[in-house]
Design an enzyme around this catalytic site. Structure first.
Site, PDB file in Angstrom:
ATOM      1  CG  HIS A 139     -14.211 -27.467 -39.218  1.00  0.00           C
ATOM      2  ND1 HIS A 139     -15.224 -26.831 -38.531  1.00  0.00           N
ATOM      3  CD2 HIS A 139     -14.499 -27.294 -40.539  1.00  0.00           C
ATOM      4  CE1 HIS A 139     -16.088 -26.300 -39.400  1.00  0.00           C
ATOM      5  NE2 HIS A 139     -15.674 -26.574 -40.622  1.00  0.00           N
ATOM      6  CB  SER A 160     -23.711 -27.434 -34.992  1.00  0.00           C
ATOM      7  OG  SER A 160     -23.147 -26.488 -35.890  1.00  0.00           O
ATOM      8  CB  ILE A 187     -26.337 -32.405 -26.077  1.00  0.00           C
ATOM      9  CG1 ILE A 187     -26.553 -31.316 -27.131  1.00  0.00           C
ATOM     10  CG2 ILE A 187     -25.860 -33.702 -26.732  1.00  0.00           C
ATOM     11  CD1 ILE A 187     -25.278 -30.696 -27.664  1.00  0.00           C
TER      12      ILE A 187
END
Ligand code: OAD
Length: 246
Positions: free
Chosen positions: A119, A193, A236
């Protein structure tokens, strides 16, 4: 624990491909898109056709970008970024495939050529016509001088952050490299994500279909948890930090 199992899977693998989303950067102060407080819970994205169609939208896009500069300019790589940089240095991974635009994988020590940006990148801008590169500080000084209007390129083209907006075509080189890496890996790790934006979300699926093991590290459930070999539904930084020193 799940993290110990992840370390085992990595040791058993020859070629690991990490695939990241906005969740890997939240610890650095950059908000994600779809969590409570995420960017898309506060504002609607500006699709590419609207950016192209009106001067007001281009001004608005730049206003928003500069409003976020405090996050982006101050952000440092997180424990997650450092863990992936460690995997890369050990030669376990060829780099990282990312949907992120914040440049933090590069800052963490992964060579720019080995960060596959699906992106784009928001830390610089380009002219959509002649592709000339512009630094953000320069665009900002022009924007301020024009009292909140987006400057155009000398060639007359529109200047836009080097990111991919909804409705804008995907970068071909990045897509191709991501397909190759995904097809060639034996372990694919999707990290931070929601896996809802396509075509990016197709990569975990491609990995699984081509025989790789799939691990998903995300606080929230995703569409692909049911096909994953391991799901780590944790923070995470906590889940990946054992890899930093490994
Ligand atoms: P999302 O905001 O959709 O998803 C981020 C995920 O990370 C969420 O599921 C969170 O639960 C999780 N998360 C956040 N912080 C975490 C943490 N510290 N530990 C564990 N999990 C955490 O972001 P993306 O999936 O990256 O594209 O979004 C995909 C694309 O949508 C973006 O690249 C962007 C956006 O619109 C475009 O604009 C083209």
């Amino acid at each position: 624990t799940a993290t110990a199992r992840l370390v085992e899977l990595i040791e058993e693998s020859e070629r690991v491909v990490p695939f990241t989303g906005a969740g890997i950067s939240t610890e650095s102060g950059i908000p994600d898109f779809r969590s409570p407080g995420g960017l898309w819970t506060k504002t609607q994205p500006i699709p590419f056709d609207q950016f192209m169609a009106s001067r007001e939208m281009r001004d608005e896009a730049w206003r928003r970008r500069f409003a976020m500069e405090d996050y982006f300019a101050q952000a440092k790589p997180t424990r997650g970024h450092l863990a992936l940089a460690a995997l890369y240095r050990r030669g376990k991974s060829p780099g990282v495939i990312t949907q992120n635009i914040d440049n933090l994988h590069q800052v963490s020590g992964i060579a720019p050529d080995d960060v596959v940006e699906l992106h784009g990148n928001t830390t610089f801008a380009t002219c959509l016509d002649c592709n000339r590169r512009y630094e953000l500080a320069f665009v900002r000084s022009q924007f301020d001088e024009l009292k909140g209007r987006a400057p155009d390129c000398d060639c007359g083209g529109y200047i836009k952050t080097a990111t991919v907006s909804f409705g804008q075509s995907m970068p071909e080189n990045a897509m191709q490299k991501a397909q190759e890496w995904t097809g060639d890996c034996d372990l694919f790790i999707a990290i931070g994500s929601s896996l809802v934006v396509w075509p990016a979300a197709g990569f975990p699926l491609q990995a699984k279909k081509s025989g790789a093991r799939l691990v998903i590290v995300n606080r929230e459930a995703t569409e692909f948890d049911s096909i994953a070999d391991l799901v780590i539904r944790q923070d995470i930084g906590d889940a990946l930090s054992p890899l930093i020193s490994h």
